[in-house]
Write an enzyme that holds these catalytic residues in place. Structure first.
Site, PDB file in Angstrom:
ATOM      1  N   ASP A   1       0.929  -1.287  -0.023  1.00 38.28           N
ATOM      2  CA  ASP A   1       0.145  -0.048   0.049  1.00 38.28           C
ATOM      3  C   ASP A   1       0.604   1.184   0.095  1.00 38.28           C
ATOM      4  OD1 ASP A   1      -2.186  -1.740   0.177  1.00 38.28           O
ATOM      5  OD2 ASP A   1      -2.462  -1.403   2.520  1.00 38.28           O
TER       6      ASP A   1
HETATM    7  N1  URA Z   1      -1.188  -6.135   3.876  1.00 35.73           N
HETATM    8  C1  URA Z   1      -1.634  -4.694   3.686  1.00 35.73           C
HETATM    9  O1  URA Z   1      -2.936  -4.584   4.379  1.00 35.73           O
HETATM   10  N2  URA Z   1      -1.008  -3.724   3.266  1.00 35.73           N
HETATM   11  C2  URA Z   1       0.077  -3.875   2.641  1.00 35.73           C
HETATM   12  O2  URA Z   1       0.680  -3.057   2.176  1.00 35.73           O
HETATM   13  C3  URA Z   1       0.731  -5.261   2.804  1.00 35.73           C
HETATM   14  C4  URA Z   1      -0.129  -6.300   3.120  1.00 35.73           C
END
Ligand code: URA
Length: 227
Positions: A101
């Protein structure tokens, strides 16, 4: 291989652009100007474009310490991408192995080897990914146990696969999962009534983020064997 193919692959130019620079006499192969775009050359030849050597990409494998605020994409109309951080001559060939993310930091693997990234990300291979989560509430033993056993995520069929969970001081937890559903870690903590306020990936498979790699820095991987 054809000279126009070589120039295109080595520089990322579209084939038509490569043909233009060849016709204009900007390309030298082993010291000779080549202007015919269909000329076959030895891929190991010394090729210069505007007097600078260009080479075929070959396979590239990188580890990046992703900072917060950049998106895990090759291109984005609105945001800086992780590839904007990679100053590499063959940057145009690269893709991200499993996204993080925008606000997540930590280990991101980047390659131009599609088979390798597919093996790492394929749900069949269950490659472990370890995250350090900073939580809104302290994680209880009961919640940790639920996460280990598997939780039901909204809109998903079954429970999440068994996870390893370690409760840490300062409202942190370390979690290792072997699948990669959308926002999985944040949704898992939400499913047990908590909230992720910060997320950092420490490890993917056998690769652990180097302690001395600062956010935004990257390096080439030495060993790319997937165990
Ligand atoms: N899980 C998430 O919620 N976000 C990420 O960036 C990676 C794994």
């Amino acid at each position: 291989m054809r000279i126009d193919q070589f120039v295109s692959q080595a520089t990322g130019m579209p084939r038509s652009e490569a043909q233009k620079v060849i016709r204009r006499g900007q390309v030298l192969v082993d010291g000779n100007i080549i202007t015919k775009t269909s000329t076959h050359i030895d891929p190991a030849a010394v090729v210069l474009l505007d007097d600078a050597p260009i080479t075929l990409p070959g396979n590239i494998y990188l580890m990046l310490h992703k900072p917060a605020g950049v998106v895990s994409a090759t291109e984005d109309p609105a945001h800086r991408t992780v590839l904007d951080l990679i100053d590499h001559p063959h940057r145009h060939t690269l893709h991200v192995v499993g996204r993080l993310d925008k606000d997540t930091t930590g280990l991101l693997l980047i390659t131009n080897d599609g088979e390798w990234s597919h093996r790492l990300m394929s749900p069949k291979h269950h490659v472990p990914k370890t995250y350090l989560a900073t939580l809104a509430e302290p994680l209880t033993q009961a919640a940790a146990q639920q996460l280990r056993a598997g939780v039901q995520l909204h809109g998903e069929k079954g429970l999440t696969r068994p996870a390893e969970v370690e409760i840490l001081p300062a409202q942190q937890a370390r979690i290792t999962i072997r699948e990669g559903k959308y926002h999985q870690v944040k949704r898992m903590f939400a499913a047990v009534g908590n909230r992720v306020e910060g997320l950092h990936r420490e490890r993917v498979g056998d690769w652990v983020l180097d302690a001395d790699l600062q956010p935004g820095e990257w390096r080439e991987l030495m060993d790319v064997h997937i165990s």
